[in-house]
Design a protein around this motif. Structure first.
Motif, short mmCIF file in Angstrom:
data_model
loop_
_atom_site.label_atom_id
_atom_site.label_comp_id
_atom_site.label_asym_id
_atom_site.label_seq_id
_atom_site.Cartn_x
_atom_site.Cartn_y
_atom_site.Cartn_z
N TYR B 83 0.86 -1.22 0.13
CA TYR B 83 -0.17 0.07 0.12
C TYR B 83 0.88 1.36 0.08
N LEU B 84 1.95 1.33 0.72
CA LEU B 84 2.76 2.37 0.89
C LEU B 84 3.65 2.61 -0.40
N SER B 85 4.12 1.76 -1.19
CA SER B 85 5.00 2.00 -2.10
C SER B 85 4.21 2.16 -3.60
N THR B 86 3.03 1.66 -3.55
CA THR B 86 2.14 2.12 -4.75
C THR B 86 1.24 3.52 -4.24
N GLY B 87 1.73 3.84 -3.37
CA GLY B 87 0.99 5.28 -3.03
C GLY B 87 -0.48 5.22 -2.80
N ARG B 88 -1.09 4.07 -2.52
CA ARG B 88 -2.52 4.10 -2.30
C ARG B 88 -2.66 4.60 -0.66
N MET B 89 -1.83 4.41 -0.06
CA MET B 89 -1.78 4.90 1.32
C MET B 89 -0.78 6.10 1.60
N PRO B 90 -1.09 7.15 2.13
CA PRO B 90 -2.12 7.56 2.68
C PRO B 90 -3.50 8.00 1.72
N LEU B 91 -4.66 7.55 1.86
CA LEU B 91 -5.55 7.87 0.97
C LEU B 91 -5.75 9.13 0.65
N ASN B 92 -6.17 9.73 -0.63
CA ASN B 92 -6.19 11.00 -0.85
C ASN B 92 -7.71 11.45 -0.83
N GLN B 93 -8.72 10.16 -0.87
CA GLN B 93 -10.14 10.21 -0.86
C GLN B 93 -10.66 8.93 -0.10
N THR B 94 -11.34 9.25 0.85
CA THR B 94 -12.04 8.07 1.53
C THR B 94 -13.23 7.91 0.51
N GLY B 95 -14.01 6.61 0.67
CA GLY B 95 -15.02 6.27 0.04
C GLY B 95 -15.09 5.76 -1.32
N VAL B 96 -14.03 5.93 -2.00
CA VAL B 96 -13.54 5.50 -3.38
C VAL B 96 -12.36 4.44 -3.19
N GLN B 97 -12.42 3.59 -4.22
CA GLN B 97 -11.12 2.66 -4.35
C GLN B 97 -9.79 3.24 -4.06
N PRO B 98 -8.82 2.89 -3.39
CA PRO B 98 -7.54 3.57 -3.28
C PRO B 98 -6.99 3.47 -4.63
N GLN B 99 -6.45 4.67 -4.79
CA GLN B 99 -5.67 4.64 -6.45
C GLN B 99 -4.36 4.70 -5.97
N GLU B 107 11.87 5.76 0.26
CA GLU B 107 11.95 4.22 0.33
C GLU B 107 12.42 3.96 1.90
N GLY B 108 13.24 4.71 2.37
CA GLY B 108 13.80 4.32 3.78
C GLY B 108 12.65 4.68 4.78
N GLU B 109 11.67 5.58 4.42
CA GLU B 109 10.62 5.86 5.25
C GLU B 109 9.57 4.52 5.13
N ILE B 110 9.43 4.25 3.99
CA ILE B 110 8.23 3.00 3.56
C ILE B 110 8.80 1.88 4.47
N GLU B 111 10.20 1.54 4.34
CA GLU B 111 10.82 0.39 5.12
C GLU B 111 10.40 0.62 6.52
N GLU B 112 10.69 2.05 7.20
CA GLU B 112 10.45 2.24 8.51
C GLU B 112 9.02 1.98 9.05
N LEU B 113 8.11 2.41 8.10
CA LEU B 113 6.80 2.11 8.65
C LEU B 113 6.29 0.56 8.30
N THR B 114 6.92 -0.19 7.11
CA THR B 114 6.73 -1.42 7.02
C THR B 114 6.97 -2.28 8.31
#
Lengths: 301, 253
Positions: B83-99, B107-114
């Motif tokens: 979800y983080l590496s595809t940018g789907r999270m954080p959501l830019n809009q709730t109620g619709v499919q994450p894009q 990348e380092g921050e994504i690894e830390e969050l993972t």
């Protein structure tokens, strides 16, 4: 064209085409035919050499197009004009001949030696033809065997284990929750009407129909994959809403509610396959589907 | 019953229950990721700091979830990384499919969050994929049987019900493809290792990578959409050209 010269029309001021233009046109025609020949030879060589789709297409276009251009140039520029119009004369027989024929037919039908007359014989003719048509219906009905009970049953029987498309047996825990798999009966992998889609949901979510509470061991629930609308394989599983969607006309079936159709043209729920777990942990069927699979037919009942 | 038999009748169930408790505690699911050892604790802590900034409003202070977001306990490293590496999270809009969109984290921050999400509870770990080990032909078979019904046989995606779509696979990296198969994000079903084992996963990934640049024998791929654009080209381009030629043939001087 008739020979009546009074009806022929020749456009005034028409002249034969000049000679120099003839030569230029002939040269153009020759060039396009030579180009067409070369393209055809090139096409053969490209094909023999292994083929290349776009080059072959282009060469074929030039080869056929060259022939076409040559023929059109010939027809438009070399064939001598001008156009000659010849009026069509009056058609149809003269009036007295037509009346004579009409009278002849009437006499033939009505006034004849013998008692019946031609009209009644004509009616008998229709009766005979109609009887032959009726008689032909019976051999037509005999075309092909009747499906018998084959539409009502599939290859699934009690005790048959589930296998996937690679022939591997399916255990009760093969699927994780949220997973889906296409399964067939062991021993009848080629039976297309027996294909089923196995879905694993969290067990508490299923709302089973009365009497079907134990048809889905540990959340493994199996339905026929043949859509009850027109028979496409219902392969799209939407995990978050627990729905099976058919790709052809978007019939949507609720997996938790006995695969009842929620949307789309299907009106019957997908038939469900009762499952059980055998001693070794493999999933087995408890019998055939609860309903005939696939699209409805007139004696479905 | 004799005395020692009576004592056994009491002791045996107790010992059995004790053994059961010990064994149940020792057995972990094969894909579970245990909390990292102390050396990586700094990474988890850094991930937690990032998490507290942007994620608590929907996912809760400790990943427990709430009204606006699901729980992250048990989501695992694969889900978080996908979800983080595809940018789907954080959501830019709730109620619709994450894009998919450009990720806001490095990348380092994504690894830390993972690492932090993985530490919340055992869940699917990131698959290790060696694409060169995959079998292209096997990947084609598996993709056609399992994936093509939603993602289309050319992997360009397709519409599903309820205003959801299966996304096109062209922008996906090899790790994202593998993670999506194991995680089953959103409406996608979950394909565990019992249904698609690790080697089959490598084959599928290899085939999806091939689909990004398939061998278009017919020339221009027309977006790999299938018969619709092909019919459009045949009717509009081909038929118009033929009409033009027919007109030229029939023109009088």
């Amino acid at each position: 064209m008739t020979e009546s010269d009074a009806d022929s029309v020749v456009e005034p001021g028409a002249e034969p085409v000049p000679a120099s233009s003839d030569r230029a046109t002939e040269r153009n025609i020759a060039v396009s035919l030579v180009v067409s020949t070369l393209a055809a030879l090139g096409l053969a060589m490209v094909y023999i050499g292994g083929g290349q789709a776009q080059a072959e297409g282009a060469l074929l276009m030039v080869a056929l197009g060259g022939l076409g251009v040559a023929v059109i140039l010939w027809a438009r520029l070399l064939v001598p004009g001008p156009e000659i119009t010849d009026e069509r004369g009056e058609t149809g027989s003269p009036a007295e001949d037509a009346e004579a024929v009409e009278q002849n037919i009437e006499e033939t039908l009505d006034d004849a030696p013998g008692e019946m007359g031609r009209r009644s014989v004509l009616r008998l003719f229709w009766v005979a033809l109609g009887s032959l048509g009726l008689a032909a219906l019976f051999p037509i009905r005999s075309l092909g065997p009747s499906p018998g009970r084959t539409l009502l049953t599939t290859a699934w029987k009690e005790g048959l284990r589930l296998i996937d498309q690679e022939g591997r047996l399916v255990r009760v825990d093969t699927l994780v929750v949220g997973g889906t798999l296409t399964v067939f009966p062991e021993g009848a992998e080629k039976a297309a009407d027996a294909q089923a889609v196995l879905v694993r949901v969290a067990p508490g979510l299923i709302r089973p129909r009365p009497g079907r509470e134990d048809w889905a061991p540990e959340g493994n629930i199996a339905y026929s994959k043949v859509c009850t609308h027109v028979g496409c394989p219902v392969g799209l599983y939407q995990e978050d809403s627990h729905e099976l969607v058919c790709p052809c006309h978007q019939s949507t079936f609720d997996v938790l509610d006995g695969a009842r159709p929620r949307f789309g043209p299907a009106t019957r729920a997908l038939p469900q396959l009762a499952l059980d777990v055998d001693r070794d942990g493999f999933l087995v069927a408890r019998g055939d589907f609860d309903q005939p699979v696939g699209p409805g037919f007139w004696n479905l009942g | 019953m004799t005395a020692w038999r009576a004592r056994l009748a009491v002791l045996l169930p107790l010992v059995g229950a004790g053994l059961l408790a010990v064994s149940a505690g020792a057995v972990q699911p094969a894909q579970a990721q245990l909390p990292p050892p102390g050396a990586a604790q700094a990474q988890v802590e850094a991930g937690r700091q990032l998490y507290l900034v942007a994620c608590t409003s929907c996912h809760g202070a400790r990943g427990e979830g709430g009204e606006r977001g699901p729980t992250l306990v048990g989501a695992g490293a694969a889900s978080a990384h996908y979800y983080l590496s595809t940018g789907r999270m954080p959501l830019n809009q709730t109620g619709v499919q994450p894009q998919r969109k450009p990720p806001i984290y490095s990348e380092g921050e994504i690894e830390e969050l993972t690492a932090y999400v993985a530490s919340l509870g055992p869940g699917p770990s990131q698959p290790h994929i060696d694409v060169s080990q995959g079998d292209l032909a096997e990947g084609y078979e598996l993709f056609s049987n399992n994936c093509a019904s939603c993602h289309s046989s050319a992997g360009i995606g397709g519409a599903l019900g309820h205003a959801i779509y299966a996304p096109g696979l062209k922008p996906a990296s090899t790790s994202q493809i593998a993670e999506a198969v194991r995680v089953g994000p959103g409406a996608m079903p979950v394909f565990g290792p019992e249904t698609i084992d690790d080697h089959q996963l490598e084959s599928i990934v290899r085939y999806v990578v091939y689909l990004k640049n398939p061998d278009d024998r017919g020339g221009y791929g027309l977006g790999h959409l299938g018969p619709l654009p092909e019919g459009f080209v045949a009717w509009v381009v081909g038929l118009m050209a033929m009409l033009g030629v027919a007109r030229w043939i029939g023109t009088r001087d």
